[in-house]
Design an enzyme around this catalytic site. Structure first.
Site, PDB file in Angstrom:
ATOM      1  N   HIS A   1       0.868  -1.175   0.000  1.00 14.33           N
ATOM      2  CA  HIS A   1       0.000   0.000   0.000  1.00 14.33           C
ATOM      3  C   HIS A   1       0.913   1.235   0.000  1.00 14.33           C
ATOM      4  O   HIS A   1       2.036   1.166   0.488  1.00 14.33           O
ATOM      5  CB  HIS A   1      -0.830  -0.062   1.287  1.00 14.33           C
ATOM      6  CG  HIS A   1      -1.913   0.961   1.420  1.00 14.33           C
ATOM      7  ND1 HIS A   1      -1.667   2.266   1.794  1.00 14.33           N
ATOM      8  CD2 HIS A   1      -3.249   0.866   1.257  1.00 14.33           C
ATOM      9  CE1 HIS A   1      -2.818   2.927   1.862  1.00 14.33           C
ATOM     10  NE2 HIS A   1      -3.798   2.104   1.535  1.00 14.33           N
TER      11      HIS A   1
ATOM     12  N   ASP B   1       2.841  -4.692   8.059  1.00 13.18           N
ATOM     13  CA  ASP B   1       1.627  -3.877   7.922  1.00 13.18           C
ATOM     14  C   ASP B   1       0.438  -4.823   8.037  1.00 13.18           C
ATOM     15  O   ASP B   1       0.146  -5.581   7.118  1.00 13.18           O
ATOM     16  CB  ASP B   1       1.669  -3.171   6.561  1.00 13.18           C
ATOM     17  CG  ASP B   1       0.319  -2.564   6.168  1.00 13.18           C
ATOM     18  OD1 ASP B   1      -0.669  -2.715   6.916  1.00 13.18           O
ATOM     19  OD2 ASP B   1       0.260  -1.946   5.093  1.00 13.18           O
TER      20      ASP B   1
ATOM     21  N   GLN C   1      -4.859  -5.183   6.949  1.00 15.87           N
ATOM     22  CA  GLN C   1      -5.900  -6.024   6.358  1.00 15.87           C
ATOM     23  C   GLN C   1      -6.030  -7.383   7.058  1.00 15.87           C
ATOM     24  O   GLN C   1      -6.719  -8.266   6.555  1.00 15.87           O
ATOM     25  CB  GLN C   1      -5.620  -6.255   4.869  1.00 15.87           C
ATOM     26  CG  GLN C   1      -5.656  -5.000   4.036  1.00 15.87           C
ATOM     27  CD  GLN C   1      -7.029  -4.348   3.990  1.00 15.87           C
ATOM     28  OE1 GLN C   1      -8.048  -4.995   4.184  1.00 15.87           O
ATOM     29  NE2 GLN C   1      -7.063  -3.054   3.728  1.00 15.87           N
TER      30      GLN C   1
ATOM     31  N   LYS D   1     -10.444  -0.653  10.630  1.00 19.07           N
ATOM     32  CA  LYS D   1     -10.548  -1.825   9.758  1.00 19.07           C
ATOM     33  C   LYS D   1     -10.813  -3.099  10.562  1.00 19.07           C
ATOM     34  O   LYS D   1     -10.766  -4.200  10.028  1.00 19.07           O
ATOM     35  CB  LYS D   1      -9.268  -1.978   8.925  1.00 19.07           C
ATOM     36  CG  LYS D   1      -9.089  -0.864   7.875  1.00 19.07           C
ATOM     37  CD  LYS D   1      -8.001  -1.235   6.896  1.00 19.07           C
ATOM     38  CE  LYS D   1      -7.401  -0.033   6.175  1.00 19.07           C
ATOM     39  NZ  LYS D   1      -8.251   0.489   5.115  1.00 19.07           N
TER      40      LYS D   1
ATOM     41  N   CYS E   1      -4.811   2.546  -3.640  1.00 16.92           N
ATOM     42  CA  CYS E   1      -3.590   3.031  -2.975  1.00 16.92           C
ATOM     43  C   CYS E   1      -2.437   2.055  -3.127  1.00 16.92           C
ATOM     44  O   CYS E   1      -1.631   1.888  -2.203  1.00 16.92           O
ATOM     45  CB  CYS E   1      -3.843   3.337  -1.499  1.00 16.92           C
ATOM     46  SG  CYS E   1      -4.983   4.694  -1.270  1.00 16.92           S
TER      47      CYS E   1
END
Lengths: 403, 142
Positions: free
Chosen positions: A119, A195, A198, A221, A359
């Site tokens: 991202h 990261d 998600q 999220k 993104c």
């Protein structure tokens, strides 16, 4: 998994005269009533600033804020609660590492290894460092099936001081082999940042089992509110790093000639933190624990298989990525219909998807698609909503005279 | 509802746009990106004595932005730079404020449905933002 649909009041509405079908969960998740109530309850009963007031409300707010930290730490299996830093979002967590760790431990010529599936939030902070202090930024390539090309990992790790990559791709749905990459990175002497934006809504996350050194994610999220994120980091690293933002709450003592910084996590939480948001994130963690992350993962596994089967039957539909280990995120193109047009046509049927580059422009370039449509599911989505999406895609093909 | 937005005229322009391609004799060029979606356009114009004698575009975009570019280039081809500036002002007012459209741009009325979709206004405006730069360039050459 128990029926969770009724927990989410927002899902019970019509959009353009049709029942809402919310398939944009990778952008942000919806919030259960328990989470909505928690934020209101905070403001209704204990709103006060934390870590300073010598009065009952401030003590209650401080307790609830620190209790939220404890809940988050337990949720991700952090060895110590002090390793959980509240940030604004994943982006801020990554920028915190790039600045507070990167500017102290990276020098010109040092390399940072990223991947092509990142991202923008995990690309731009490192490019800023490259431009400002002269580090080298390298990228692991992505196979056609949407998995990372790890064939040459050892060579690519030569001279690398930090490896940073997504746990789960927001475009391809790929779930990366974090442990394997982390072990190789550590063998090469590099620090590992993951990261997790998600991942938290979909899988049980255990930072110790993953073997990383930093793990960043966003509250919104994972059924929590916007404005709150988390950076987990190993305590020794957090202690050795520079501070990030300067201000109140991150100090032990301020004199005109010198400052003594507080220990983590306070060291990285300058100013009044997002108190209500942190406490509400704690309620989101309680909610996810109540439904059960293992149950959520199992339900989504089946939903993913169902959606993949249906999507593959649509003529002219090309899925980006086809990794064996994947989540319920489906980026695709449909014939030569532009993703924006597709999104507008679906929206007219009450179906919310994302259209564009998500993104992750370099990844789109890698797959030769400047824009794609993306349907991303969560545990409160149902097979009937996948069917509605498929009907909508057939409708779009008709409007564009493709079939 | 979709036929309100995706009218035949828009689909026809999107699928076989007019004035598509490059222009070797271009005197003015503008590249525009739509950062929210990654759409882009290159608009090339040959401006002689204050007149846009030829115009072409290359784009990577949705039906709305491609149709808008196709119709825009048809409308301005052969017109003076000042005429183009007037048409740009008219289209912008039409799409953002709901004003009546200059009769020259009659065909662009097909984009009316975009007005209720703020996220898509940028798509419809992309080619026109390129035109804005081409106009500035053309004025510089007049």
């Amino acid at each position: 998994m128990r029926n969770v649909r009724a927990d989410f009041p927002i899902l019970n509405q019509t959009v353009h005269g049709r029942p809402l079908v919310y398939l944009d969960n990778a952008a942000t998740s919806q919030k259960p009533q328990a989470v909505i109530d928690a934020q209101a309850a905070y403001y209704r009963t204990i709103n006060a600033n934390v870590h300073r007031g010598i009065h009952a409300l401030s003590e209650a707010a401080t307790h609830a804020y620190e209790e939220a930290r404890r809940k988050v730490a337990a949720f991700i299996h952090a060895p110590q609660t002090e390793e959980v830093i509240f940030t604004r979002n994943t982006t801020e967590g990554i920028n915190l590492v790039a600045n507070a760790w990167g500017r102290k431990f990276l020098k010109a010529g040092d390399a940072v290894l990223l991947t092509v599936m990142e991202h923008h939030s995990n690309l731009v902070p490192w490019q800023i460092l490259r431009d400002q202090i002269g580090i080298e930024v390298r990228y692991l390539p992505v196979h056609d099936d949407g998995t990372l090309d790890l064939s040459d990992l050892e060579r690519r790790l030569d001279g690398v001081k930090l490896v940073s990559f997504v746990h789960a791709s927001n475009v391809l749905g790929t779930i990366n082999p974090v442990r394997q990459i982390a072990d190789a990175a550590h063998a090469a002497g590099a620090v590992v940042l993951v990261d997790g934006a998600q991942a938290l809504l979909h899988l049980p996350v255990d930072v110790q089992a993953l073997g990383c050194d930093f793990y960043a994610f966003s509250g919104h999220k994972m059924c929590g509110p916007t404005g709150i994120g988390v950076l987990w980091g190993r305590l020794a690293l957090l202690e050795a790093m520079n501070p990030f933002l300067g201000g109140g709450d991150m100090i032990v003592k301020v004199e005109l000639e010198r400052v003594t910084y507080a220990e983590p996590p306070a060291k990285f939480e300058a100013g009044t933190p997002p108190i209500a948001e942190a406490i509400t994130l704690g309620a989101a963690v309680d909610y996810l624990n109540c439904v059960g992350m293992a149950e959520i993962a199992a339900y989504e596994h089946d939903l993913t298989a169902y959606a993949l089967g249906k999507l593959r039957e649509v003529e002219g539909l090309r899925l980006l990525g086809n990794a064996p280990e994947r989540g319920a995120v489906f980026a695709f193109t449909l014939g030569n219909i532009h993703a924006h047009d597709l999104s507008t046509l679906l929206d007219e049927r009450g179906i919310a998807i994302r259209a564009g580059h998500h993104c992750a422009q370099p990844l789109g370039k890698r797959f030769g698609v400047p824009a794609s449509a993306r349907a991303s599911l969560a545990f409160y989505n149902q097979p009937a909503e996948v069917d509605a999406l498929i009907d909508g895609l057939h409708h779009a093909l008709e409007v564009f005279h493709v079939s | 509802m979709s036929h309100d937005l995706y009218r035949e005229v828009i689909l026809a322009h999107a699928q076989s746009p007019y004035n598509h391609g490059t222009l070797p004799d271009a005197t003015c060029h503008s590249h525009q990106d739509n950062p929210t979606c990654g759409d882009e356009i290159d608009l090339y114009a040959e401006v002689r004595d204050g007149r846009i004698v030829e115009v072409r575009f290359e784009s990577q975009g949705c039906a709305i932005s491609t149709a808008s570019a196709s119709m825009m280039t048809e409308a301005i081809k052969g017109r003076t730079v000042e005429d183009a500036a007037r048409l740009l002002a008219s289209f912008r007012a039409f799409i953002t404020a709901g004003d009546l459209l200059d009769p020259t741009l009659e065909e662009l009325e097909a984009l009316e449905g975009v007005r209720r979709l703020p996220a898509r206004v940028k798509c419809a405006m992309l080619a026109w933002r390129a035109l804005e730069e081409v106009i500035a360039c053309g004025r510089g050459r007049a």
